[in-house]
Design a protein around this motif. Structure first.
Motif, mmCIF file in Angstrom:
data_model
loop_
_atom_site.group_PDB
_atom_site.id
_atom_site.type_symbol
_atom_site.label_atom_id
_atom_site.label_comp_id
_atom_site.label_asym_id
_atom_site.label_seq_id
_atom_site.Cartn_x
_atom_site.Cartn_y
_atom_site.Cartn_z
ATOM 1 N N TYR A 196 46.580 94.033 -14.133
ATOM 2 C CA TYR A 196 47.930 93.974 -13.557
ATOM 3 C C TYR A 196 48.677 95.304 -13.670
ATOM 4 C CZ TYR A 196 47.685 89.150 -12.269
ATOM 5 O OH TYR A 196 47.343 87.982 -11.641
ATOM 6 N N GLN A 197 47.998 96.306 -14.213
ATOM 7 C CA GLN A 197 48.524 97.664 -14.131
ATOM 8 C C GLN A 197 48.006 98.400 -12.898
ATOM 9 O OE1 GLN A 197 47.479 99.468 -17.842
ATOM 10 N NE2 GLN A 197 48.967 98.294 -19.052
ATOM 11 N N SER A 255 56.538 86.204 -27.528
ATOM 12 C CA SER A 255 56.052 85.676 -26.252
ATOM 13 C C SER A 255 56.084 84.158 -26.254
ATOM 14 C CB SER A 255 54.650 86.179 -25.972
ATOM 15 O OG SER A 255 53.757 85.696 -26.943
ATOM 16 N N GLU A 264 53.102 83.449 -14.534
ATOM 17 C CA GLU A 264 52.970 84.104 -15.833
ATOM 18 C C GLU A 264 52.220 83.219 -16.816
ATOM 19 O OE1 GLU A 264 53.699 87.107 -16.823
ATOM 20 O OE2 GLU A 264 54.433 87.707 -14.836
ATOM 21 N N ASP A 309 52.566 87.474 -32.083
ATOM 22 C CA ASP A 309 53.038 87.285 -30.702
ATOM 23 C C ASP A 309 54.039 86.138 -30.609
ATOM 24 O OD1 ASP A 309 53.226 87.912 -28.105
ATOM 25 O OD2 ASP A 309 51.496 86.725 -27.471
ATOM 26 N N GLN A 332 45.408 92.310 -18.689
ATOM 27 C CA GLN A 332 46.550 93.229 -18.770
ATOM 28 C C GLN A 332 46.280 94.504 -17.978
ATOM 29 O OE1 GLN A 332 47.560 94.311 -22.763
ATOM 30 N NE2 GLN A 332 49.417 95.420 -22.187
ATOM 31 N N ASP A 342 42.228 89.174 -22.665
ATOM 32 C CA ASP A 342 43.626 89.611 -22.496
ATOM 33 C C ASP A 342 43.711 91.082 -22.113
ATOM 34 O OD1 ASP A 342 44.526 87.098 -23.076
ATOM 35 O OD2 ASP A 342 44.658 87.475 -25.235
ATOM 36 N N LYS A 343 42.879 91.899 -22.723
ATOM 37 C CA LYS A 343 42.911 93.330 -22.415
ATOM 38 C C LYS A 343 42.552 93.584 -20.954
ATOM 39 C CE LYS A 343 40.848 97.731 -23.831
ATOM 40 N NZ LYS A 343 39.856 98.373 -24.726
ATOM 41 N N ARG A 358 48.555 83.216 -15.970
ATOM 42 C CA ARG A 358 47.905 84.459 -16.399
ATOM 43 C C ARG A 358 47.585 84.449 -17.887
ATOM 44 N NH1 ARG A 358 51.847 88.671 -13.061
ATOM 45 N NH2 ARG A 358 51.205 87.966 -10.962
ATOM 46 N N LYS A 359 48.393 83.736 -18.691
ATOM 47 C CA LYS A 359 48.139 83.665 -20.133
ATOM 48 C C LYS A 359 47.114 82.599 -20.476
ATOM 49 C CE LYS A 359 52.658 85.479 -21.438
ATOM 50 N NZ LYS A 359 53.926 85.230 -22.121
#
Length: 730
Positions: A385-386, A88, A144, A85, A382, A378-379, A147-148
């Motif tokens: 946010y879909q 990122s 952002e 990663d 993620q 993280d999954k 969120r990480k």
């Protein structure tokens, strides 16, 4: 003021950064001599690693131990993950170096760790120092980064900056609030032992963690007396105390309650929680219609599994590392993340949930879902946010819910009004029943009295008939006496012509005189009896009640008085006739006094004539008295008729009252039916509330089991954050 705060933050960050660098370098250098290969420590576990508490200080001793070896192994594992990663990391840091290889030695591990950590810390240090400008100009980039994940050592200051709680006036009042007494202290003490019971900072009774948690909850219950203390809020305060001192945690909690809709969620009415449940249920209906239909068919209400998500921001659902990442986003974006994560969880588990009944779904939510993301959040983030989240539609749903609640409140007000009316009607019915019973008693008494009076009237009528018969007989005898007097007068005239009278005629006159006296005595007795009975009837009639229809009674009274006047006129005429007869008799005596002389027979005839005249006078008086008796009889009959009219009117009133009682009974039956319907609805509502309470208790039982696994995930999150810093530095 802002420059001083910035200098303080920068000083704290620099001291903390130097301590971490020294600790990591010392750990890596010792590992190089004790560990032959890094891979040997990759399979160890760390059950005792937890999130740091407020008691942690940079001066803590750092000796190499099995925990350090375990930390190094996890750092290398995270380093390998970060190698994939690198793009990122470059997008966040602007110009960052790629870490092209994994840790193959203790020196390379130390270098990559220090670089990654330094880059991450420098980036967040700049954000903290330049917070006002970054918040205004680069709000999306900050979101952002949040969120990480926020680095653990920056989390306290970043949370305060996100909610604008770094300089609140209420912080100065905290010490004063602790000196006061709160009415919620017993409830807070009872629930403290249930808050993070497996965490080292809170698990011991009367420990420092429990004491500071009690202080913060008590202080807030004094600040906001409407909310006071609500179960579930202690988990949020406990998470804050893991990151910062109690004064700062108190300020952040006050800000969360005021600006993040938590105060509305924790109010006694919990109206905001109902709104969130309604909005979330509508989102399920829109995005997951099959699952929504399945939930409805199984009577699986949204509040049975989702209420704790909103009340504790998933702190009682997921392990602390995952819940803390979600809480980072909540501090930045509010309750939107709860809707997103909740819907993402349902999407991921839709296939399994569709195959389960209500009990199975409860077990799935309590035991399976909390451990689905042990590898990392993280999954989940993620996937959340879909999810499509429309703020305008949520506002529209809020208006719809407000309308529904307003209607429900109106219905409750109407039910209360109906209950009040029903209670008043019951009281009125009881009063009417008492009045009806009283009227029934009066009616029965009236009927009994009427029967007695009818019997008495019958007896009086019989007596009157007897008296009339006697009066007729007396009249007949009087007529016979009058005829005899006429005959005597004729004989007297005849005797004027002849001076001789026979002895037989004198004897006959004596017999007739005796009979006349006997009839007179009988008439006197009958007259006296009639007078006594008339007086008795007048007394009875005077005791009867005089009620309505005064005008009719007055008319009847006038008619009676007219008849009485006529009778009096007739009586006066009779008395005048008697008087005239007496005067005529006196004149007759005066004329005949000189004529009657010595002959005894002639004197005897004169005496008989005198007695006959006296009998005639008494007969006239008897007729007058009979007329008076008849007049009184007419008055008694009139009064009897009036009393009969009164009784008839009383019966009519009783009949109307009975009809009114029947009407009110029918109306009461209708109201009782409405009351039963309202009770049935209330019973349904109570049943639903009992189901919700049972679900909450089940979740609380599972929370205690889930807290035991929180420590391991806390350590993993801490290692991951540290390795991210090392990777960025490398």
């Amino acid at each position: 003021m802002s420059s001083v705060a910035t200098d303080k933050v920068a000083g704290k960050l620099s001291s903390t950064l130097s301590w971490v660098k020294n600790t990591v370098s010392h750990t890596v250098s010792q590992m190089a001599s004790q560990v032959a290969s890094p891979s040997a420590s990759l399979h160890t576990t760390s059950p005792s690693t937890t999130l740091s508490t407020p008691a942690l200080s940079p001066s803590s001793p750092t000796q190499l131990s099995p925990d350090d070896l375990e930390l190094l192994a996890k750092l290398e594992e995270q380093n390998r993950l970060l190698e994939t990663d690198s793009k990122s990391l470059r997008s966040v840091n602007g110009s960052r170096r790629n870490s092209g290889s994994s840790l193959v030695s203790s020196s390379s591990a130390s270098s990559n760790l220090s670089h990654l950590e330094e880059d991450s810390w420098i980036l967040w240090g700049r954000i903290v120092n330049e917070w006002e400008d970054v918040r205004k100009k680069k709000e999306k980039q900050v979101k952002e980064l949040v969120r990480k994940g926020i680095p653990h050592h920056f989390r306290a200051i970043v949370w305060q900056l996100l909610c604008s709680a770094q300089s609140m006036p209420i912080k100065d009042q905290y010490s004063e609030l602790l000196k006061m007494t709160s009415p919620c202290e017993k409830l807070i003490r009872r629930d403290i032992a249930r808050t993070y019971p497996e965490h080292d900072f809170f698990k011991e009774k009367d420990s420092l963690g429990q004491e500071v948690l009690f202080n913060v909850m008590k202080a807030y219950s004094l600040v906001d007396r409407e909310v006071g203390y609500c179960q579930g809020s202690a988990f949020i305060v406990g998470l804050l105390l893991m990151q910062m001192p109690e004064e700062e945690a108190f300020c952040v909690f006050v800000k969360l309650m005021q600006d993040y809709r938590l105060r509305e969620l924790f109010k006694p009415s919990m109206a905001e929680l109902g709104l969130c449940m309604y909005q979330f249920e509508c989102m399920i209906q829109e995005h997951l219609p099959e699952l929504y239909v399945h939930f409805q068919s199984q009577s699986f209400h949204t509040s049975m599994y989702a209420s704790s998500w909103f009340l504790t921001i998933f702190l009682t659902t997921f392990p602390l590392p995952i819940a803390t990442r979600i809480f980072d986003i909540f501090m930045s974006e509010g309750l939107e993340i709860v809707f997103r994560v909740g819907l993402a969880l349902l999407q991921m588990n839709q296939a399994e949930l569709l195959q389960l009944d209500m009990e199975g779904m409860l077990q799935h939510f309590q035991k399976v879902i909390p451990h689905q993301f042990d590898s990392g959040p993280d999954k989940l983030i993620q996937a959340s946010y879909q999810v499509k989240y429309n703020a305008k539609k949520m506002k529209k749903l809020e208006k719809e819910y407000t309308t529904i609640k307003t209607k429900e409140m109106e219905e409750q007000v109407e039910i209360k009004r109906l209950r009040t009316e029903n209670r008043l009607l019951k009281q009125r019915i009881e009063t009417l029943e008492k009045e009806s019973a009283s009227l029934a008693d009066r009616l029965i008494q009236g009927q009994v009295t009427r029967a007695q009076e009818a019997e008495e009237n019958y007896l009086i009528k019989r007596e009157l008939a007897t008296i009339k018969q006697q009066s007729d007989e007396a009249n007949t005898k009087l007529e016979q006496a009058e005829n005899t007097i006429r005959e005597l007068q004729q004989q007297q005239q005849w005797h004027k012509c002849s001076s001789r009278y026979s002895e037989d005629f004198v004897l006959q006159l004596e017999k007739e005189l005796v009979q006349a006296r006997l009839s007179e005595a009988e008439s006197h007795c009958a007259l006296k009896e009639m007078q006594d009975k008339v007086l008795e009837m007048e007394k009875r009639n005077s005791s009867l009640p005089d009620e309505e229809n005064v005008a009719r009674l007055q008319e009847e009274l006038i008619a009676v008085k007219l008849r009485e006047a006529e009778s009096l006129m007739g009586l006066k005429e009779l008395r005048q006739q008697v008087k005239d007869l007496e005067e005529h008799w006196q004149r007759h005596l005066a004329r005949t006094t000189g004529r009657w002389k010595d002959p005894p027979r002639k004197n005897a005839v004169n005496e008989l004539q005198d007695e006959l005249m006296t009998v005639r006078l008494r007969e006239a008086e008897t007729q007058a008295e009979l007329k008076e008796t008849k007049q009184r009889m007419m008055e008694v009959e009139t009064q009897n008729q009036i009393n009969s009219n009164h009784l008839r009117r009383a019966e009519q009133e009783v009949t109307s009252l009975q009809e009114k009682v029947q009407y009110l009974s029918a109306q009461n039956k209708g109201l009782l039916a409405q009351l039963n319907e309202a009770k049935r609805r209330q019973a349904e509502i109570e049943c639903k509330s009992k189901e919700e309470v049972m679900a909450v208790r089940l979740r609380e039982a599972d929370r205690i089991a889930a807290v035991a696994e929180l420590q391991q995930h806390i350590a993993e999150l801490e290692i991951q954050v540290t390795s991210n810093g090392i990777k960025c530095e490398a």
